[in-house]
Write a protein that holds these residues in place. Structure first.
Motif, PDB file in Angstrom:
ATOM      1  N   GLY A  57       0.812  -1.215   0.000  1.00 34.86           N
ATOM      2  CA  GLY A  57       0.000   0.000   0.000  1.00 34.86           C
ATOM      3  C   GLY A  57       0.842   1.259   0.000  1.00 34.86           C
ATOM      4  O   GLY A  57       0.551   2.214  -0.738  1.00 34.86           O
ATOM      5  N   THR A  58       1.890   1.269   0.808  1.00 38.82           N
ATOM      6  CA  THR A  58       2.761   2.445   0.885  1.00 38.82           C
ATOM      7  C   THR A  58       3.497   2.663  -0.432  1.00 38.82           C
ATOM      8  O   THR A  58       3.609   3.795  -0.925  1.00 38.82           O
ATOM      9  CB  THR A  58       3.771   2.277   2.036  1.00 38.82           C
ATOM     10  OG1 THR A  58       3.064   2.059   3.257  1.00 38.82           O
ATOM     11  CG2 THR A  58       4.657   3.511   2.165  1.00 38.82           C
ATOM     12  N   VAL A  59       4.020   1.577  -1.013  1.00 44.04           N
ATOM     13  CA  VAL A  59       4.733   1.693  -2.292  1.00 44.04           C
ATOM     14  C   VAL A  59       3.777   2.175  -3.378  1.00 44.04           C
ATOM     15  O   VAL A  59       4.110   3.063  -4.175  1.00 44.04           O
ATOM     16  CB  VAL A  59       5.378   0.355  -2.687  1.00 44.04           C
ATOM     17  CG1 VAL A  59       5.981   0.442  -4.087  1.00 44.04           C
ATOM     18  CG2 VAL A  59       6.446  -0.047  -1.674  1.00 44.04           C
ATOM     19  N   ARG A  60       2.576   1.624  -3.405  1.00 46.15           N
ATOM     20  CA  ARG A  60       1.585   2.005  -4.420  1.00 46.15           C
ATOM     21  C   ARG A  60       1.266   3.503  -4.332  1.00 46.15           C
ATOM     22  O   ARG A  60       1.262   4.220  -5.340  1.00 46.15           O
ATOM     23  CB  ARG A  60       0.322   1.176  -4.243  1.00 46.15           C
ATOM     24  CG  ARG A  60      -0.731   1.404  -5.327  1.00 46.15           C
ATOM     25  CD  ARG A  60      -1.936   0.514  -5.089  1.00 46.15           C
ATOM     26  NE  ARG A  60      -1.600  -0.897  -5.264  1.00 46.15           N
ATOM     27  CZ  ARG A  60      -1.501  -1.788  -4.268  1.00 46.15           C
ATOM     28  NH1 ARG A  60      -1.714  -1.394  -3.015  1.00 46.15           N
ATOM     29  NH2 ARG A  60      -1.194  -3.032  -4.516  1.00 46.15           N
ATOM     30  N   ASP A  61       1.025   3.990  -3.123  1.00 48.92           N
ATOM     31  CA  ASP A  61       0.694   5.411  -2.939  1.00 48.92           C
ATOM     32  C   ASP A  61       1.871   6.308  -3.315  1.00 48.92           C
ATOM     33  O   ASP A  61       1.701   7.364  -3.930  1.00 48.92           O
ATOM     34  CB  ASP A  61       0.284   5.675  -1.490  1.00 48.92           C
ATOM     35  CG  ASP A  61      -1.052   5.037  -1.131  1.00 48.92           C
ATOM     36  OD1 ASP A  61      -1.777   4.617  -2.048  1.00 48.92           O
ATOM     37  OD2 ASP A  61      -1.350   4.951   0.083  1.00 48.92           O
ATOM     38  N   SER A  62       3.070   5.877  -2.937  1.00 45.71           N
ATOM     39  CA  SER A  62       4.256   6.673  -3.222  1.00 45.71           C
ATOM     40  C   SER A  62       4.531   6.741  -4.720  1.00 45.71           C
ATOM     41  O   SER A  62       4.888   7.799  -5.256  1.00 45.71           O
ATOM     42  CB  SER A  62       5.467   6.096  -2.482  1.00 45.71           C
ATOM     43  OG  SER A  62       6.614   6.880  -2.684  1.00 45.71           O
ATOM     44  N   PHE A  63       4.376   5.613  -5.405  1.00 41.54           N
ATOM     45  CA  PHE A  63       4.557   5.605  -6.856  1.00 41.54           C
ATOM     46  C   PHE A  63       3.510   6.483  -7.534  1.00 41.54           C
ATOM     47  O   PHE A  63       3.823   7.228  -8.474  1.00 41.54           O
ATOM     48  CB  PHE A  63       4.479   4.178  -7.396  1.00 41.54           C
ATOM     49  CG  PHE A  63       5.785   3.437  -7.388  1.00 41.54           C
ATOM     50  CD1 PHE A  63       6.721   3.633  -6.386  1.00 41.54           C
ATOM     51  CD2 PHE A  63       6.088   2.528  -8.387  1.00 41.54           C
ATOM     52  CE1 PHE A  63       7.925   2.947  -6.379  1.00 41.54           C
ATOM     53  CE2 PHE A  63       7.299   1.837  -8.402  1.00 41.54           C
ATOM     54  CZ  PHE A  63       8.212   2.050  -7.388  1.00 41.54           C
ATOM     55  N   ALA A  64       2.277   6.410  -7.069  1.00 43.35           N
ATOM     56  CA  ALA A  64       1.216   7.231  -7.662  1.00 43.35           C
ATOM     57  C   ALA A  64       1.532   8.711  -7.492  1.00 43.35           C
ATOM     58  O   ALA A  64       1.362   9.519  -8.421  1.00 43.35           O
ATOM     59  CB  ALA A  64      -0.126   6.889  -7.033  1.00 43.35           C
ATOM     60  N   ALA A  65       2.013   9.084  -6.304  1.00 47.36           N
ATOM     61  CA  ALA A  65       2.344  10.485  -6.047  1.00 47.36           C
ATOM     62  C   ALA A  65       3.483  10.966  -6.937  1.00 47.36           C
ATOM     63  O   ALA A  65       3.555  12.150  -7.294  1.00 47.36           O
ATOM     64  CB  ALA A  65       2.718  10.674  -4.578  1.00 47.36           C
TER      65      ALA A  65
END
Length: 389
Positions: free
Chosen positions: A59-67
């Motif tokens: 979840g953290t990686v997904r959000d960070s990549f999206a940002a």
């Protein structure tokens, strides 16, 4: 803290070199910024992480990549960094058109990703979720067989472009892995000082620089001052200044120190231990700790140094006897297999200031049982709970 003997001054005339990752990032919450640091390396990343790791990082990686405006493609991973695993990741890099590959997880995942990135001709990044080895920073991978035995080192022309460590993620992991990292990192100075005495070539491709040797010593000093406090904090999943220092020592200082300071007997003995099935349930650092103590015995190190080492590593929970790694003093055939593998041509044990023969190594290994139990008995220290029969 004991003061181990210093290496003799190195001779002149040889090429000296130091290698390091392009960028090192460490801190609580650092994983939330992984996209920010990956974006300059490539716009189509492939992330490799096993299902367990992805469960608490995804979840953290997904959000960070999206940002960061990055697409997310994630592949799973098995158990060992095998030749087949490396080739499979390299093939996926080609299939996905990725220009950077990111390993998230433990040392085997990261080693496989480094090797695959090199094979595919793309950049690579290490995002360790444990501080259990110094693998994340290095320009090499350790390749194993499907059964978990050491097969070969693979060397690359550069280190990872990024190493990112979230210390809260490290602190959330079982404490055994931080302890294993300490076992791996304590070997760094013991091996580097031996290499400095002989001016042997390091894995950086030259003889040691003063900097590489000094970083190995700094890793040792940081661990003696902070390891016990850090381990107690991580038992409660806390991030303290001691934890930050030990994570850096385990990952960055040990990584730079082993690669540019040199490896000697301790890691060769680790490799030898992987040649027998008895040790396959142990972490890398637990096996390395046996190697470090055995190297001290081979060197005839001062008794005070050996006593201090056994006492500290016992308090931390690291094994110091054959029994604790599934072997015994009467397992001569198995120990001979270990010794032959550890002294094979090309092994780092040949960087020692003296020749180590198979019978010498077998006897040094057999001596650990009485040596360590005597030291523990005198200090009233029980065997590490994780390794009691």
């Amino acid at each position: 803290m004991p003061t181990p003997s210093e290496p003799a001054p190195a001779g002149a005339g040889a090429v000296r070199t130091l290698i390091a990752p392009l960028r090192y990032v460490q801190g609580r919450g650092a994983l939330a910024r992984v996209g920010e640091f990956v974006a300059p390396l490539g716009r189509t990343p492939l992330v490799v992480a096993d299902d367990a790791v992805w469960g608490f990082t995804g979840g953290t990686v997904r959000d960070s990549f999206a940002a960061a405006g990055l697409p997310l493609v994630r592949d799973g991973f098995g158990t060992y960094a095998t030749a087949a695993a490396v080739e499979a990741i390299a093939a996926r890099i080609g299939e996905t058109g990725s220009d950077v590959v990111v390993g998230v997880g433990g040392g085997s995942t990261i080693d496989a990703v480094k090797a695959a990135g090199h094979l595919a001709g793309v950049r690579w990044a290490s995002v360790p979720t444990l501080a259990s080895t110094d693998a994340p920073c290095s320009a090499l991978s350790v390749i194993y067989t499907e059964e978990g035995a050491f097969e070969e080192y693979r060397f690359f022309p550069r280190n990872p472009d990024l190493v990112l460590v979230d210390t809260q993620v490290v602190a959330n992991a079982p404490v055994r892995f931080l302890v294993a990292g300490v076992g791996d990192a304590l070997a760094t100075w013991v091996e580097a000082r031996a290499v400095a005495r002989t001016d042997s070539e390091t894995m950086a491709g030259g003889v040691p620089t003063l900097t590489g040797t000094a970083l190995a010593r700094l890793s040792w000093d940081v661990l003696w001052e902070n390891a016990e406090s850090a381990v107690e904090a991580v038992r409660h999943h806390l991030v303290t200044p001691a934890v930050e220092k030990v994570v850096e020592a385990n990952t960055l200082l040990s990584g730079l120190g082993f690669e540019s300071g040199g490896l000697a007997a301790a890691h060769a003995i680790h490799n030898g231990l992987t040649a027998v099935p008895h040790t396959h349930g142990l972490t890398h650092g637990e096996k390395v700790n046996i190697g470090t103590l055995t190297q001290l015995v081979l060197e005839g190190a001062p008794r005070a140094e050996i006593v201090a080492f056994v006492e500290l590593t016992t308090r931390l929970g690291l094994p110091n006897t054959l029994t604790e790694v599934g072997l015994g003093v009467d397992d001569v055939d198995a120990l001979t297999t270990v010794a032959r593998a550890a002294t094979a041509e090309g092994e780092t044990i040949h960087a020692m200031p003296f020749a180590v023969r198979v019978p010498d190594l077998v006897d040094a290994l057999r001596s650990l049982e009485t040596l360590s139990t005597t030291i523990r008995d005198r200090a009233a220290l029980p065997a590490p709970a994780a390794h009691r029969a």
